[in-house]
Design a protein around this motif. Structure first.
Motif, PDB file in Angstrom:
ATOM      1  N   ARG A   1       0.856  -1.196   0.000  1.00 16.29           N
ATOM      2  CA  ARG A   1       0.000   0.000   0.000  1.00 16.29           C
ATOM      3  C   ARG A   1       0.887   1.241   0.000  1.00 16.29           C
ATOM      4  O   ARG A   1       1.103   1.880   1.033  1.00 16.29           O
ATOM      5  N   PRO A   2       1.434   1.605  -1.162  1.00 16.13           N
ATOM      6  CA  PRO A   2       2.416   2.709  -1.214  1.00 16.13           C
ATOM      7  C   PRO A   2       1.845   4.056  -0.810  1.00 16.13           C
ATOM      8  O   PRO A   2       2.609   4.973  -0.495  1.00 16.13           O
ATOM      9  N   ASP A   3       0.518   4.219  -0.823  1.00 18.46           N
ATOM     10  CA  ASP A   3      -0.040   5.501  -0.404  1.00 18.46           C
ATOM     11  C   ASP A   3       0.209   5.774   1.074  1.00 18.46           C
ATOM     12  O   ASP A   3       0.143   6.929   1.511  1.00 18.46           O
ATOM     13  N   LEU A   4       0.521   4.737   1.854  1.00 15.67           N
ATOM     14  CA  LEU A   4       0.753   4.920   3.286  1.00 15.67           C
ATOM     15  C   LEU A   4       2.104   5.557   3.579  1.00 15.67           C
ATOM     16  O   LEU A   4       2.327   6.037   4.694  1.00 15.67           O
ATOM     17  N   VAL A   5       3.008   5.541   2.609  1.00 19.81           N
ATOM     18  CA  VAL A   5       4.361   6.022   2.856  1.00 19.81           C
ATOM     19  C   VAL A   5       4.600   7.402   2.245  1.00 19.81           C
ATOM     20  O   VAL A   5       5.715   7.910   2.267  1.00 19.81           O
ATOM     21  N   ALA A   6       3.568   8.032   1.709  1.00 14.63           N
ATOM     22  CA  ALA A   6       3.706   9.355   1.090  1.00 14.63           C
ATOM     23  C   ALA A   6       2.761  10.341   1.773  1.00 14.63           C
ATOM     24  O   ALA A   6       1.571  10.366   1.446  1.00 14.63           O
TER      25      ALA A   6
END
Length: 819
Positions: free
Chosen positions: A31-36
Motif C-alpha cells: 500500500r504505497p499511499d501509506l508512505v507518502a
C-alpha cells in the motif's frame, strides 16, 4: 482476564506495533499511499491505513476470493474467529478448495492491514466494514440483509415478545434478551430445521426466492396466510411500511452457512485455444512489426509539411481523423491507435505556432536514422508504458464531450498495469500457444473483480483495456496469431538474458527484444521490377534512399507483401520540380531495376521533361514567359484560361493578377508543364521543406496513485516510523509538571542546558520539543553528543541520523523513564 486475552492487540496500531520490520516494509510495499509522506509513528500509520481513500484503494487491488473473504468478515460478528470465517466461506459441508486457500488469503489481508488480530479475534478494519457491510441503500454482493438485532431495532417491545412466543420461545423480561433468544434460535441448525418443517409450502418458496438476495420484498397491508406465518415467527421482519427483509441469520441457515453462493478460491485457468509453431508465431509477429513501422512512417510523412490543425479544445478533429484513416488505408480506430502511438513515442506533437498544427518532432528524424528493430523497440516500449488509451477515442467523457485523438481526457492510469497483466498471462502459456480472449478476460476479472456496474451499461474499464491490449499487441507485432512472440516475451521481461541473469530494467527488456526481433525482419532491397504498364513492383521493403526517391518519382498504387508504384506525368513532373533532370531519372531507373527500363516509361520521362520549364512563371503579380510565342497565343486563345485573366506584356511574356502558385496550378490544370522562376530568372527547385516542431518530450504517463517505494525508501521509512513511535510511546519523567497529551515539553533555558550537558556525560537519550525555522513543532528522542556555542549535536532517533539543533529552538527537555 486470561493472559492470552490481555496480550491480544486492542487496536490496529497495537497490532502494527507487534510486527517486525520486514512485515511493516511489506505493508508499505503493498500500500504505497501509506508512505507518502512517511508517517511520524505507528499510530499515524494505523490511522492513515484506516482512511476511506486508502481502504478503497486497497480493496480495489484484491482478487475475487480475498474480496469475498473481506465481505464475509463484514457480515460476521466483530470480532470473529477463524472458524466462523471459514464456515461463512466453506459452508456447513466444507469446501476443500476454500479450506486450502483461506489461510494464505487471511495472511494477505492481515499483511495489508485490512484485518488485524489473532485467529480467535479477527477484526475487519472499521472503514472496510462500513464499505462492505450490507444495507438497504448499498446491498452487499453476499445478498445478505441485516441481522435480527438490526432489523428489530425500531420494533415495539410488545411485537418482539409476540414473535418470540409464536416461534415457540418463552417470554423474556426485556427486548434485548428477546432478540438474543430469537437470534439463538435462528443460528441453531436443529431447532431451525424443526421450525421450518412446519412451514407452508408457499412460505418455503418465498424464503427460497429471498435466500440469495436481494433479501427485501413487498407485502400488502393484509398479507397472505403463508406470509403471515413467516412474519409472525420473525422469519421475515418489517423494515418500512409494505417492505420486509429476510434476517441474515435465517438466510445463512437456508444457505447452509455460506455467505456467497459461489465461493471462488481458485483463479480460473487461462486455457489454451490454439497452438502454432513458435517459429511461425515469431515470423508473423515480425512481419506485423515491420508493417507497424511502415504505417507510422507513412503517417508522419503524410504530416511532414505540417499536419492537421489543433482544435481549440485540443486534439484532432473528426474530419482530420477520417482523412488520415483514408491516407493510411485503415479503419478510423486503427488510425487513431497509430496517431496516439507516435505521440506517446515522442515522434509527433503540436508545433505551438499561432496557427497551431501537428507535425513530426526532431526526434522523428533521429528515429528514422536508427536500425529497423530499434525503431520498433521504441514504439513497443512507449506503448507498454503509455496511459493514453486510443480505444476511448470517439466516446464521451463525464461532461458528455467527445473524446478526440491527441486530445485531453484519454489518460487511464490502469492501462499499463492491465497491458502487463494480459501479456503476462500470455507469457504463462507454452511458446506458440494462443488463449481464448474470453479466458483472459475472465481471469482478469477474477483478479480485479468488478464492484460497481458502469452507468452507461458498458463493460468494466479493465475488461475494455484488456480487449484493446490484445488487438493492439497484434497490430504492433508483440503477438502473432494471438500468441506471444519471442521478442514479446523479452519486452515483458519474461525471457532471461543470454547469460541467464535476471533483468532489472525496462531498457534492458527492450534491448533484448530488439536483439531477438532483428534477425526476423526482412532485409531491405536495393531494386525494383519495372513493368511495361508504367508500374514498378517492390517485392519487399526498400532501402531508404531508394524508397524516398521512388516515392517522389511515382505514386503508390497498392501495398501489401509487394508495393506497386505507378508512374504518371504528374509524378514525373514532381521529380523534375525537385531538381532532377531526365538524365538523372533514366540513370536512377536503370541502376535500380532488375528488368530493362520499358520504352513507354522512357518516352513518358522524355516527354514531360521536354515540356517542363518551357514556360516560366514569376512575379508580376505573376507572369508567364516563353521563347515560343505560339504557345502563349495558344494559352490566351484557350477559354479555360479566362479565369487566370492573362494579358500580353510582350511577344514572349504574359502577366496575371494572381500569385505565382495559383498561376502554376492553373496552367498545369490546362495540360502545360510550367516551371517556377526566381527574381534572377533561374528555375526554382521546389523541394518540400520538412516542417518540424520545436524539441518536444514524450507525454509522461499518469501514475495510478503513488509510485511503489524501493527497498532504500522502505528501510528508511520503517526506521523513521519506529523512531517516531519510540518518541511517542516511551514513558517520560519530567523535572516539572508532565506535559499533557501531544504538547511539547517546556523547561527554562537553564534547565534545558543543564539536562543536555548531563545527558552528554551519561550518554542517555532524552525527549525534546523542537520548533524549526518554518515554525513547525515536533517531538524528538535524541542522544546528545556535544553541547557548545549555543548548539546541541545529537543522534536523532526519530530521523535515524546525527543532527545539530540550536538551543534557542528547543522548547524543553524531559528524561526518558528508566524502564
Amino acid at each position: 482476564m486470561s493472559p492470552e486475552a490481555s496480550s491480544a492487540p486492542r487496536s490496529l496500531a497495537e497490532a502494527l506495533r507487534a510486527r517486525d520490520d520486514a512485515s511493516l516494509a511489506a505493508l508499505l510495499r503493498d500500500r504505497p499511499d501509506l508512505v507518502a509522506p512517511v508517517p511520524t509513528d505507528l499510530t499515524q500509520l494505523a490511522t492513515r491505513a484506516g482512511t476511506r481513500a486508502s481502504v478503497l484503494r486497497a480493496l480495489e487491488h484484491l482478487d475475487r476470493f480475498a474480496l469475498q473473504t473481506a465481505q464475509a468478515l463484514a457480515v460476521a460478528p466483530d470480532p470473529a474467529t477463524y472458524d466462523t470465517l471459514h464456515g461463512l466461506l466453506a459452508g456447513d459441508d466444507g469446501d476443500p478448495a476454500v479450506t486450502e486457500a483461506l489461510p494464505a488469503t487471511v495472511a494477505a489481508l492481515r499483511r495489508q492491514a485490512l484485518i488485524w488480530g489473532d485467529d480467535d479475534r479477527l477484526h475487519l478494519v472499521r472503514t472496510a466494514r462500513e464499505l462492505l457491510a450490507p444495507s438497504a441503500r448499498h446491498p452487499s454482493p453476499t445478498g445478505l440483509g441485516p441481522t435480527v438485532r438490526e432489523a428489530t431495532s425500531g420494533m415495539s417491545p410488545g411485537r418482539v415478545q409476540q414473535i418470540v412466543n409464536t416461534a415457540g420461545l418463552p417470554s423474556t423480561h426485556d427486548p434485548v434478551s428477546a432478540v438474543a433468544a430469537l437470534t439463538a434460535l435462528f443460528t441453531d441448525r436443529k431447532r431451525m430445521d424443526a421450525l421450518l418443517a412446519g412451514a407452508p409450502e408457499a412460505a418455503r418458496e418465498v424464503l427460497t426466492r429471498l435466500m440469495w438476495g436481494p433479501p427485501y420484498g413487498q407485502v400488502t397491508a393484509d398479507p397472505a396466510a403463508h406470509l403471515r406465518w413467516l412474519l409472525d415467527r420473525g422469519l421475515l421482519l418489517p423494515t418500512a411500511p409494505g417492505t420486509v427483509v429476510l434476517p441474515r441469520e435465517v438466510a445463512l441457515h437456508l444457505r447452509g452457512g455460506r455467505a456467497h453462493q459461489v465461493p471462488e478460491p481458485v483463479p480460473p485457468a487461462v486455457e489454451p485455444s490454439v497452438a502454432h509453431d513458435p517459429r511461425i508465431v515469431d515470423a508473423t509477429a515480425a512481419g506485423q512489426a515491420y508493417t507497424a513501422l511502415a504505417t507510422v512512417e507513412e503517417l508522419l510523412k503524410h504530416w511532414d509539411q505540417g499536419g492537421p490543425a489543433v482544435l481549440r479544445a485540443g486534439g484532432l478533429s473528426v474530419r482530420d481523423l477520417k482523412r488520415t484513416a483514408v491516407a493510411l488505408d485503415a479503419p478510423e480506430p486503427v488510425a487513431a491507435f497509430w496517431i496516439e502511438l507516435a505521440y506517446a513515442a515522442g515522434l509527433l506533437a503540436s508545433d505551438g505556432a499561432a496557427d497551431e498544427r501537428y507535425a513530426p518532432t526532431p526526434a522523428y528524424d533521429t528515429w528514422l536514422a536508427r536500425p529497423v528493430a530499434e525503431r520498433w523497440g521504441r514504439l513497443a516500449a512507449a506503448w507498454l508504458a503509455a496511459t493514453r488509451t486510443a480505444g476511448l477515442i470517439g466516446g464521451r467523457d463525464i461532461k458528455d464531450r467527445t473524446l478526440s485523438a491527441l486530445g485531453p481526457g484519454l489518460d487511464r492510469s490502469a492501462a499499463p498495469e492491465v497491458r502487463h497483466r494480459v501479456l503476462t498471462m500470455l507469457a504463462g502459456l507454452p511458446a506458440g500457444v494462443a488463449p481464448a480472449p474470453e479466458a483472459v478476460l475472465t481471469r482478469l476479472t477474477w483478479e480485479r473483480p468488478l464492484r460497481t456496474p458502469q452507468r452507461d451499461g458498458t463493460e468494466d474499464l479493465r475488461v475494455r483495456l484488456a480487449r484493446w491490449t490484445l488487438s493492439e499487441a497484434e497490430l504492433l507485432g508483440v503477438t502473432g496469431r494471438g500468441a506471444l512472440a519471442g521478442h514479446g516475451r523479452a519486452l515483458l521481461g519474461a525471457a532471461p538474458e543470454p547469460d541467464d541473469t535476471p533483468l532489472s530494467s525496462a531498457e534492458q527488456h527492450t534491448a533484448i527484444a530488439v536483439g531477438l526481433l532483428a534477425p526476423l525482419l526482412p532485409e531491405p532491397l536495393d531494386h525494383v521490377l519495372l513493368q511495361a504498364d508504367l508500374t514498378a513492383v517492390a517485392p519487399g521493403p526498400l532501402l531508404r534512399p531508394l524508397a524516398e526517391m521512388l516515392g517522389v518519382l511515382a505514386d503508390v498504387e497498392s501495398k501489401g507483401g509487394a508495393t506497386v508504384y505507378r508512374f504518371t506525368p504528374a509524378s514525373v513532373r514532381r521529380a523534375l520540380d525537385a531538381g532532377q533532370t531526365a538524365a538523372d531519372l533514366h540513370a536512377f531507373l536503370a541502376q535500380h531495376s532488375r528488368t530493362p527500363v520499358p520504352q513507354p516509361l522512357t518516352y513518358l520521362i522524355d516527354d514531360v521533361a521536354r515540356r517542363h520549364g518551357h514556360l516560366r512563371v514569376g512575379v508580376a503579380s505573376a507572369y508567364v514567359r516563353c521563347d515560343d510565342d505560339s504557345v502563349l497565343n495558344e494559352i490566351i486563345a484557350d477559354k479555360r484560361a479566362a479565369a487566370l485573366r492573362l494579358r500580353r506584356l510582350a511577344p514572349t511574356v504574359l502577366a496575371a493578377p494572381c500569385d505565382p502558385a495559383t498561376l502554376l496550378e492553373g496552367l498545369r490544370s490546362l495540360g502545360y508543364a510550367p516551371a517556377a522562376e526566381s527574381a534572377q530568372g533561374d528555375v526554382l527547385i521546389t523541394r518540400a521543406d520538412a516542417h518540424r516542431t520545436p524539441p518536444r518530450t514524450a507525454p509522461e504517463p499518469v501514475p495510478e496513485g503513488p509510485p511503489a517505494p524501493d527497498s532504500v525508501l522502505l528501510t528508511a521509512a520503517v526506521r523513521a516510523i519506529r523512531a517516531g513511535d519510540l518518541a511517542a510511546t516511551t514513558p517520560l519523567k519530567a523535572p516539572g509538571p508532565q506535559p499533557a497529551g501531544g504538547e511539547l515539553p517546556r523547561t527554562s533555558p537553564a534547565d534545558t542546558l543543564a539536562t543536555m550537558q548531563a545527558a552528554v556525560m551519561t550518554g542517555e537519550a532524552v525527549w525534546i520539543g523542537y520548533v524549526n525555522a518554518d515554525g513547525a513543532a515536533s517531538q524528538r528522542v535524541v542522544a546528545p553528543i556535544r553541547v557548545e556555542g549555543g548548539f546541541v549535536t545529537a543522534y536523532d532517533h526519530t530521523a535515524d541520523e546525527v543532527r545539530t539543533y540550536p538551543l534557542h529552538r528547543i522548547t524543553g527537555v524531559a528524561e526518558l523513564a528508566e524502564d
